[in-house]
Design an enzyme around this catalytic site. Structure first.
Site, PDB file in Angstrom:
ATOM      1  N   CYS A  48      38.917  35.455  46.725  1.00  0.00           N
ATOM      2  CA  CYS A  48      40.037  36.317  47.121  1.00  0.00           C
ATOM      3  C   CYS A  48      39.901  36.694  48.594  1.00  0.00           C
ATOM      4  O   CYS A  48      38.816  37.075  49.041  1.00  0.00           O
ATOM      5  CB  CYS A  48      40.051  37.571  46.239  1.00  0.00           C
ATOM      6  SG  CYS A  48      41.430  38.662  46.653  1.00  0.00           S
ATOM      7  N   CYS A  52      38.161  44.250  49.274  1.00  0.00           N
ATOM      8  CA  CYS A  52      37.859  45.408  48.420  1.00  0.00           C
ATOM      9  C   CYS A  52      36.337  45.493  48.243  1.00  0.00           C
ATOM     10  O   CYS A  52      35.721  44.534  47.749  1.00  0.00           O
ATOM     11  CB  CYS A  52      38.564  45.276  47.077  1.00  0.00           C
ATOM     12  SG  CYS A  52      40.326  44.950  47.270  1.00  0.00           S
ATOM     13  N   CYS A  55      34.325  44.587  44.937  1.00  0.00           N
ATOM     14  CA  CYS A  55      34.761  43.466  44.099  1.00  0.00           C
ATOM     15  C   CYS A  55      33.892  42.212  44.192  1.00  0.00           C
ATOM     16  O   CYS A  55      33.635  41.685  45.285  1.00  0.00           O
ATOM     17  CB  CYS A  55      36.210  43.113  44.436  1.00  0.00           C
ATOM     18  SG  CYS A  55      36.890  41.934  43.246  1.00  0.00           S
ATOM     19  N   CYS A  92      45.431  41.345  29.040  1.00  0.00           N
ATOM     20  CA  CYS A  92      45.680  41.567  30.466  1.00  0.00           C
ATOM     21  C   CYS A  92      45.166  40.367  31.253  1.00  0.00           C
ATOM     22  O   CYS A  92      43.978  40.047  31.217  1.00  0.00           O
ATOM     23  CB  CYS A  92      44.969  42.845  30.901  1.00  0.00           C
ATOM     24  SG  CYS A  92      45.201  43.179  32.644  1.00  0.00           S
ATOM     25  N   CYS A 125      50.097  42.070  29.736  1.00  0.00           N
ATOM     26  CA  CYS A 125      49.958  42.788  30.993  1.00  0.00           C
ATOM     27  C   CYS A 125      49.434  41.791  32.010  1.00  0.00           C
ATOM     28  O   CYS A 125      48.649  40.909  31.639  1.00  0.00           O
ATOM     29  CB  CYS A 125      48.952  43.925  30.787  1.00  0.00           C
ATOM     30  SG  CYS A 125      48.424  44.740  32.305  1.00  0.00           S
ATOM     31  N   CYS A 185      50.533  50.225  34.605  1.00  0.00           N
ATOM     32  CA  CYS A 185      49.160  50.563  34.263  1.00  0.00           C
ATOM     33  C   CYS A 185      48.480  50.762  35.618  1.00  0.00           C
ATOM     34  O   CYS A 185      48.401  49.822  36.415  1.00  0.00           O
ATOM     35  CB  CYS A 185      48.538  49.387  33.509  1.00  0.00           C
ATOM     36  SG  CYS A 185      46.765  49.587  33.262  1.00  0.00           S
ATOM     37  N   ARG A 257      42.539  54.869  29.754  1.00  0.00           N
ATOM     38  CA  ARG A 257      41.637  53.799  29.320  1.00  0.00           C
ATOM     39  C   ARG A 257      40.238  53.961  29.922  1.00  0.00           C
ATOM     40  O   ARG A 257      40.095  54.094  31.137  1.00  0.00           O
ATOM     41  CB  ARG A 257      42.217  52.424  29.704  1.00  0.00           C
ATOM     42  CG  ARG A 257      41.322  51.260  29.270  1.00  0.00           C
ATOM     43  CD  ARG A 257      42.026  49.903  29.401  1.00  0.00           C
ATOM     44  NE  ARG A 257      43.344  50.005  28.806  1.00  0.00           N
ATOM     45  CZ  ARG A 257      44.476  49.813  29.451  1.00  0.00           C
ATOM     46  NH1 ARG A 257      44.464  49.451  30.723  1.00  0.00           N
ATOM     47  NH2 ARG A 257      45.631  49.958  28.844  1.00  0.00           N
TER      48      ARG A 257
HETATM   49  N1  SAM Z   1      43.526  41.296  42.493  1.00  0.00           N
HETATM   50  C1  SAM Z   1      44.204  42.248  41.702  1.00  0.00           C
HETATM   51  C2  SAM Z   1      44.125  43.638  42.269  1.00  0.00           C
HETATM   52  O1  SAM Z   1      43.332  43.886  43.184  1.00  0.00           O
HETATM   53  O2  SAM Z   1      44.884  44.486  41.816  1.00  0.00           O
HETATM   54  C3  SAM Z   1      43.768  42.247  40.263  1.00  0.00           C
HETATM   55  C4  SAM Z   1      42.334  42.080  39.911  1.00  0.00           C
HETATM   56  S1  SAM Z   1      41.279  43.432  40.381  1.00  0.00           S
HETATM   57  C5  SAM Z   1      39.723  42.733  40.049  1.00  0.00           C
HETATM   58  C6  SAM Z   1      41.615  44.643  39.140  1.00  0.00           C
HETATM   59  C7  SAM Z   1      40.915  45.965  39.214  1.00  0.00           C
HETATM   60  O3  SAM Z   1      39.618  45.865  38.664  1.00  0.00           O
HETATM   61  C8  SAM Z   1      40.667  46.589  40.573  1.00  0.00           C
HETATM   62  O4  SAM Z   1      41.796  47.190  41.121  1.00  0.00           O
HETATM   63  C9  SAM Z   1      39.605  47.619  40.241  1.00  0.00           C
HETATM   64  O5  SAM Z   1      40.175  48.827  39.816  1.00  0.00           O
HETATM   65  C10 SAM Z   1      38.858  46.988  39.072  1.00  0.00           C
HETATM   66  N2  SAM Z   1      37.525  46.516  39.488  1.00  0.00           N
HETATM   67  C11 SAM Z   1      37.246  45.374  40.140  1.00  0.00           C
HETATM   68  N3  SAM Z   1      35.928  45.266  40.384  1.00  0.00           N
HETATM   69  C12 SAM Z   1      35.350  46.377  39.885  1.00  0.00           C
HETATM   70  C13 SAM Z   1      34.015  46.856  39.836  1.00  0.00           C
HETATM   71  N4  SAM Z   1      33.022  46.183  40.382  1.00  0.00           N
HETATM   72  N5  SAM Z   1      33.776  48.045  39.233  1.00  0.00           N
HETATM   73  C14 SAM Z   1      34.796  48.733  38.678  1.00  0.00           C
HETATM   74  N6  SAM Z   1      36.080  48.333  38.693  1.00  0.00           N
HETATM   75  C15 SAM Z   1      36.359  47.182  39.301  1.00  0.00           C
HETATM   76  C1  DTB Z   2      41.055  47.821  35.215  1.00  0.00           C
HETATM   77  O1  DTB Z   2      41.342  48.982  35.576  1.00  0.00           O
HETATM   78  N1  DTB Z   2      39.812  47.371  35.103  1.00  0.00           N
HETATM   79  C2  DTB Z   2      39.821  45.982  34.700  1.00  0.00           C
HETATM   80  C3  DTB Z   2      41.340  45.643  34.614  1.00  0.00           C
HETATM   81  N2  DTB Z   2      41.942  46.897  34.914  1.00  0.00           N
HETATM   82  C4  DTB Z   2      41.880  44.556  35.430  1.00  0.00           C
HETATM   83  C5  DTB Z   2      38.966  45.119  35.505  1.00  0.00           C
HETATM   84  C6  DTB Z   2      37.512  45.600  35.548  1.00  0.00           C
HETATM   85  C7  DTB Z   2      36.695  44.669  36.353  1.00  0.00           C
HETATM   86  C8  DTB Z   2      35.249  45.041  36.351  1.00  0.00           C
HETATM   87  C9  DTB Z   2      34.414  44.190  37.211  1.00  0.00           C
HETATM   88  C10 DTB Z   2      34.418  42.727  36.881  1.00  0.00           C
HETATM   89  O2  DTB Z   2      34.280  42.335  35.697  1.00  0.00           O
HETATM   90  O3  DTB Z   2      34.514  41.940  37.833  1.00  0.00           O
HETATM   91 FE1  SF4 Z   3      40.923  40.549  45.484  1.00  0.00          FE
HETATM   92 FE2  SF4 Z   3      39.115  41.880  44.065  1.00  0.00          FE
HETATM   93 FE3  SF4 Z   3      40.608  43.168  45.868  1.00  0.00          FE
HETATM   94 FE4  SF4 Z   3      41.774  42.254  43.593  1.00  0.00          FE
HETATM   95  S1  SF4 Z   3      40.205  43.829  43.747  1.00  0.00           S
HETATM   96  S2  SF4 Z   3      42.555  42.084  45.712  1.00  0.00           S
HETATM   97  S3  SF4 Z   3      40.556  40.368  43.285  1.00  0.00           S
HETATM   98  S4  SF4 Z   3      39.086  41.546  46.299  1.00  0.00           S
END
Ligand code: SAM
Ligand code: DTB
Ligand code: SF4
Length: 320
Positions: A48, A52, A55, A92, A125, A185, A257
């Site tokens: 990506c 963030c 992530c 989702c 979702c 959501c 959630r």
């Molecule tokens: N790329 C899209 C976005 O940023 O909305 C969707 C995927 S993103 C991985 C979805 C959500 O997962 C993020 O907005 C964040 O709230 C959660 N998330 C991702 N990595 C995480 C982590 N290491 N710990 C907790 N929550 C995480």
């Molecule tokens: C949300 O609030 N948490 C989910 C879903 N919506 C997309 C994702 C959690 C990701 C946790 C870290 C991972 O598995 O990479």
């Molecule tokens: Fe990309 Fe992760 Fe940010 Fe979603 S949360 S935009 S997958 S870097």
């Protein structure tokens, strides 16, 4: 109308009266033993371009994640079957990319995936990043009913969460999704170094959405080695329970959630989260890239607490 000060006053009251009030609000608006089960599928993983800082899927950090392109239809069908076997009523689909632009070829590919599993009795979702109006309408048409896009933190802290997009970009995606008839959501992450006020500013921003989000995922940061937030200390579960309580009181009809990081909570801490108003969680072995709470631990917890799964809402249901 709530303000940061009024949310802070709620949050700072003694723990037991806060949870008692949240519980009373919960019981007035929801079946008291019902917890919705959702399952995640990562339909496009890693690489990506966004930064963030939490992530695993950002291309900017070396996290050891092996990227993968868009999932094929048979694999998604299998994931949908597994989700149903786990008692999930909502699936989702998540994609690691910045978002979907208008006239983006990937939009039709995602719609084909959605169309392949609509009619399977699961609410669909998607969480596909930043969204424009045409893409949002097309997703709705394909059978998506809910759009996940987390605000993740309050506006003041957001610059420390990501720099490649803004808090305002995230809010605008939520409005675009809503205008296309998608239910929202949206929630956030605790444990990125933000203050309690930052968390409450996020709740305030969710409150300003009209209608309010149908579900509010509260994630505990899952520290990912290689990301800038890899060494953050864990969140005190009492802080999570206080935030759930405040969210329950001010967003009485939304589902809250318990999302990422649930496996780091003891069964007793999870029970307190349910008591304070959490009524949804992720089931299944994996979240997007990290392990979820185990099936056996969840089974034991649901048995002990007498938790019942929720029924799926119809795919055509309107916003709450
Ligand atoms: N790329 C899209 C976005 O940023 O909305 C969707 C995927 S993103 C991985 C979805 C959500 O997962 C993020 O907005 C964040 O709230 C959660 N998330 C991702 N990595 C995480 C982590 N290491 N710990 C907790 N929550 C995480
Ligand atoms: C949300 O609030 N948490 C989910 C879903 N919506 C997309 C994702 C959690 C990701 C946790 C870290 C991972 O598995 O990479
Ligand atoms: Fe990309 Fe992760 Fe940010 Fe979603 S949360 S935009 S997958 S870097």
């Amino acid at each position: 109308m709530e303000t940061l000060e009024s949310l802070r006053a709620l949050y700072d009251q003694p723990f037991l009266p806060l949870v008692t009030r949240a519980r009373a609000t919960h019981i007035a608006h929801h079946p008291e033993s019902e917890v919705q089960r959702c399952e995640l599928v990562n339909i496009k993983g890693g690489s990506c371009p966004e930064d963030c800082r939490y992530c695993a899927q950002s291309a900017r950090y070396t996290t050891g994640l092996v990227p993968h392109g868009l999932l094929d239809i048979p694999s998604l069908r299998r994931a949908a079957e597994e989700a149903r076997a786990h008692g999930a009523t909502r699936l989702c689909l998540g994609a690691a990319w910045r978002g979907l632009k208008e006239r983006d070829g990937r939009l039709e590919e995602v719609c084909r995936l959605v169309e392949a599993i609509r009619g399977e009795g699961l609410e669909i979702c998607v969480t596909l990043g930043l969204l424009g109006p045409t893409a949002a309408r097309r997703l709705r048409e394909a059978g998506v009913t809910i759009y996940n896009h987390n605000l993740n933190s309050g506006p003041s802290f957001y610059r420390q969460v990501a720099t490649t997009h803004t808090f305002a970009d995230r809010l605008s995606t939520l409005r675009v999704a809503q205008e296309a008839g998608l239910r929202l959501c949206s929630g956030g992450i605790l444990g990125m170094g933000e203050s309690v006020d930052d968390r409450l500013e996020m709740v305030l921003a969710l409150l300003e959405l009209d209608p309010a989000p149908e579900s509010v995922p509260l994630n505990l940061l899952v520290p990912i080695p290689g990301t800038p937030l890899a060494s953050q200390p864990p969140v005190n579960p009492f802080d999570l329970i206080r935030l759930i309580s405040v969210t329950r009181i001010v967003l009485p009809r939304s589902r809250i959630r318990l999302a990422a990081g649930r496996r780091s909570l003891s069964p007793e801490a999870q029970m307190l989260c349910f008591l304070a108003g959490a009524n949804s969680l992720f089931v299944g072995e994996r979240l997007l890239t990290t392990p979820n709470a185990s099936f056996d631990a969840d089974h034991a917890l649901f048995e002990t607490l007498g938790i019942e799964p929720s029924a799926a809402k119809s795919c055509t249901s309107s916003p709450i």
